[in-house]
Design an enzyme around this catalytic site. Structure first.
Site, mmCIF file in Angstrom:
data_model
loop_
_atom_site.group_PDB
_atom_site.id
_atom_site.type_symbol
_atom_site.label_atom_id
_atom_site.label_comp_id
_atom_site.label_asym_id
_atom_site.label_seq_id
_atom_site.Cartn_x
_atom_site.Cartn_y
_atom_site.Cartn_z
ATOM 1 N N PRO A 16 -1.455 3.344 8.515
ATOM 2 C CA PRO A 16 -0.752 4.511 9.045
ATOM 3 C C PRO A 16 -1.029 5.731 8.179
ATOM 4 O O PRO A 16 -0.874 5.670 6.955
ATOM 5 C CB PRO A 16 0.722 4.094 8.976
ATOM 6 C CG PRO A 16 0.780 3.048 7.904
ATOM 7 C CD PRO A 16 -0.530 2.344 7.943
ATOM 8 N N MET A 17 -1.447 6.822 8.800
ATOM 9 C CA MET A 17 -1.747 8.061 8.077
ATOM 10 C C MET A 17 -1.154 9.234 8.850
ATOM 11 O O MET A 17 -1.505 9.456 10.016
ATOM 12 C CB MET A 17 -3.257 8.244 7.919
ATOM 13 C CG MET A 17 -3.935 7.191 7.063
ATOM 14 S SD MET A 17 -5.737 7.384 6.986
ATOM 15 C CE MET A 17 -6.221 6.653 8.578
ATOM 16 N N ALA A 18 -0.257 9.965 8.197
ATOM 17 C CA ALA A 18 0.388 11.103 8.853
ATOM 18 C C ALA A 18 -0.659 12.147 9.228
ATOM 19 O O ALA A 18 -1.513 12.502 8.425
ATOM 20 C CB ALA A 18 1.431 11.719 7.927
ATOM 21 N N CYS A 100 4.551 6.090 1.090
ATOM 22 C CA CYS A 100 4.066 7.462 1.154
ATOM 23 C C CYS A 100 4.312 8.174 -0.178
ATOM 24 O O CYS A 100 5.452 8.215 -0.660
ATOM 25 C CB CYS A 100 4.749 8.226 2.280
ATOM 26 S SG CYS A 100 4.188 9.951 2.405
ATOM 27 N N LYS A 142 5.485 -1.600 4.113
ATOM 28 C CA LYS A 142 4.310 -1.093 3.392
ATOM 29 C C LYS A 142 4.792 -0.387 2.136
ATOM 30 O O LYS A 142 5.655 0.480 2.200
ATOM 31 C CB LYS A 142 3.498 -0.130 4.257
ATOM 32 C CG LYS A 142 2.158 0.274 3.630
ATOM 33 C CD LYS A 142 1.302 1.081 4.615
ATOM 34 C CE LYS A 142 -0.120 1.243 4.090
ATOM 35 N NZ LYS A 142 -0.206 2.104 2.899
ATOM 36 N N ASN A 203 -4.491 -3.018 0.676
ATOM 37 C CA ASN A 203 -4.826 -1.662 1.081
ATOM 38 C C ASN A 203 -5.248 -0.866 -0.161
ATOM 39 O O ASN A 203 -4.711 -1.077 -1.238
ATOM 40 C CB ASN A 203 -3.604 -1.026 1.753
ATOM 41 C CG ASN A 203 -3.797 0.421 2.167
ATOM 42 O OD1 ASN A 203 -2.901 1.235 1.987
ATOM 43 N ND2 ASN A 203 -4.938 0.752 2.720
ATOM 44 N N GLY A 204 -6.221 0.028 0.029
ATOM 45 C CA GLY A 204 -6.633 0.904 -1.054
ATOM 46 C C GLY A 204 -8.116 0.798 -1.369
ATOM 47 O O GLY A 204 -8.595 -0.259 -1.793
ATOM 48 N N ASP A 205 -8.855 1.880 -1.113
ATOM 49 C CA ASP A 205 -10.267 2.012 -1.484
ATOM 50 C C ASP A 205 -11.202 1.052 -0.756
ATOM 51 O O ASP A 205 -12.319 0.797 -1.234
ATOM 52 C CB ASP A 205 -10.448 1.830 -2.996
ATOM 53 C CG ASP A 205 -9.806 2.936 -3.805
ATOM 54 O OD1 ASP A 205 -9.295 3.889 -3.206
ATOM 55 O OD2 ASP A 205 -9.812 2.831 -5.054
#
Length: 347
Positions: A16-18, A100, A142, A203-205
């Protein structure tokens, strides 16, 4: 890979990305191989639930696959009410935002700021689970590794969240203090995986098929979640799933295919946002598609000066037609964030 009663087609997810993972983008990623996608963060504040921004974020018309909505807030009852509100509007999974790092979110003690108050965090989880259980809707969480390097408490929160009824945990391998800087670390994700029985998502990179496989091996996670690397490169999901299944890399997409994907994405984007806002919010997507392509920087400057949908579509078509005169396929991508395969370990 299951979330509660839902069986997912694969273990490669969209983060999820705002401002990014709206319905058109989620649909495109699912079409190109993502097994699961979570909505942009939706506020739990009742006074904003009928705002145009929130209703767009909660738009699931025609969406395929499992519909997952991420909610954000600081009060257990308000978060429970927000869960019910979104279930009434089609949500099949409710995801709690505890990851977030944005200042405007954390300043209100939402998002990753909740990791500083474990009791409040778990009270929120318990309230949301209780609200969702009568509807048969699973709750996921998350989070980050912690608030800061000395205060990484993801394992403690993971155990408590599982006990409260959470059905899946996603961990971004950075603290809130890091934001998106530096390299993600995966030791904490591995520790969470070892501490719970529910599925864990790393999650991440993760920006290449090789990195996806390496992260799965390093963490033992059940799934991986891709965020920034999918911006302008939504076919990364079919690249990853193909590589995980076969050990071979797919060729880069043909230029005419990318042209068609982007034009269809833009038309869907305009439908959701309308012409005035649509042409403006589409600029970032176009910029991501062309940033690594020959002439991309010059084209970005040109596209940012256009404020008409038809002109924007025509310019995109012309750019890719000209590119096709020079090459059949997109060039092999550089790893946009220069993460390579470095699996940094915790100090």
């Amino acid at each position: 890979m299951n979330i509660g009663p839902y069986s997912l087609p694969n273990n490669c997810f969209v983060a999820p990305m705002a401002g990014v993972t709206d319905r058109p983008f989620r649909q495109l990623c699912k079409r190109l191989g993502a097994g699961y996608a979570v909505s942009e963060m939706v506020t739990s504040r009742p006074d904003l639930q009928d705002s145009l921004k929130t209703t767009r974020r909660a738009d699931h018309v025609g969406e395929s696959g499992v519909i997952a909505v991420q909610i954000s807030g600081t009060e257990p009852q308000m978060m429970a009410d927000a869960a019910r509100f979104n279930i009434d509007r089609g949500a099949q999974v409710i995801d709690i935002n505890m990851g977030c790092p944005a200042k405007k979110v954390c300043n209100k003690w939402a998002g990753s700021a909740l990791m500083q108050d474990e009791r409040l965090a778990i009270d929120i989880v318990a309230a949301v689970v209780q609200a969702c259980e009568p509807h048969g809707v699973p709750v996921t969480l998350k989070m980050r590794t912690g608030w800061s390097q000395p205060h990484r408490n993801a394992v403690d929160i993971a155990r408590a969240a599982e006990a409260a009824g959470v059905k899946m945990l996603t961990v971004h391998g950075r603290t809130r203090e890091q934001g998106y800087k530096g390299l993600a670390e995966y030791d904490t994700i591995a520790a969470v995986q070892a501490a719970v029985r529910v599925p864990v998502v790393a999650n991440g990179d993760i920006d290449s098929p090789q990195k996806a496989r390496a992260v799965l091996a390093a963490t033992g996670a059940d799934a991986i979640m891709v965020g920034r690397a999918a911006q302008g490169r939504p076919w990364i999901f079919r690249e990853i799933t193909h590589y995980l299944a076969t050990g071979t890399l797919l060729a880069q997409p043909l230029v005419p295919e990318v042209k068609q994907l982007l034009l269809e994405h833009l038309q869907d984007h305009y439908t959701l946002y309308g012409s005035y806002l649509g042409v403006r919010t589409a600029r970032k997507h176009i910029g991501w598609y062309v940033r690594a392509l020959p002439g991309g920087e010059v084209f970005r400057s040109h596209i940012n000066a256009l404020d008409d949908c038809s002109q924007q579509l025509a310019a995109v078509a012309q750019f890719f037609d000209a590119l096709h005169d020079r090459m059949d396929r997109l060039p092999e991508p550089d790893l946009y964030n220069n993460h390579s395969l470095n699996l940094e370990t915790s100090p």
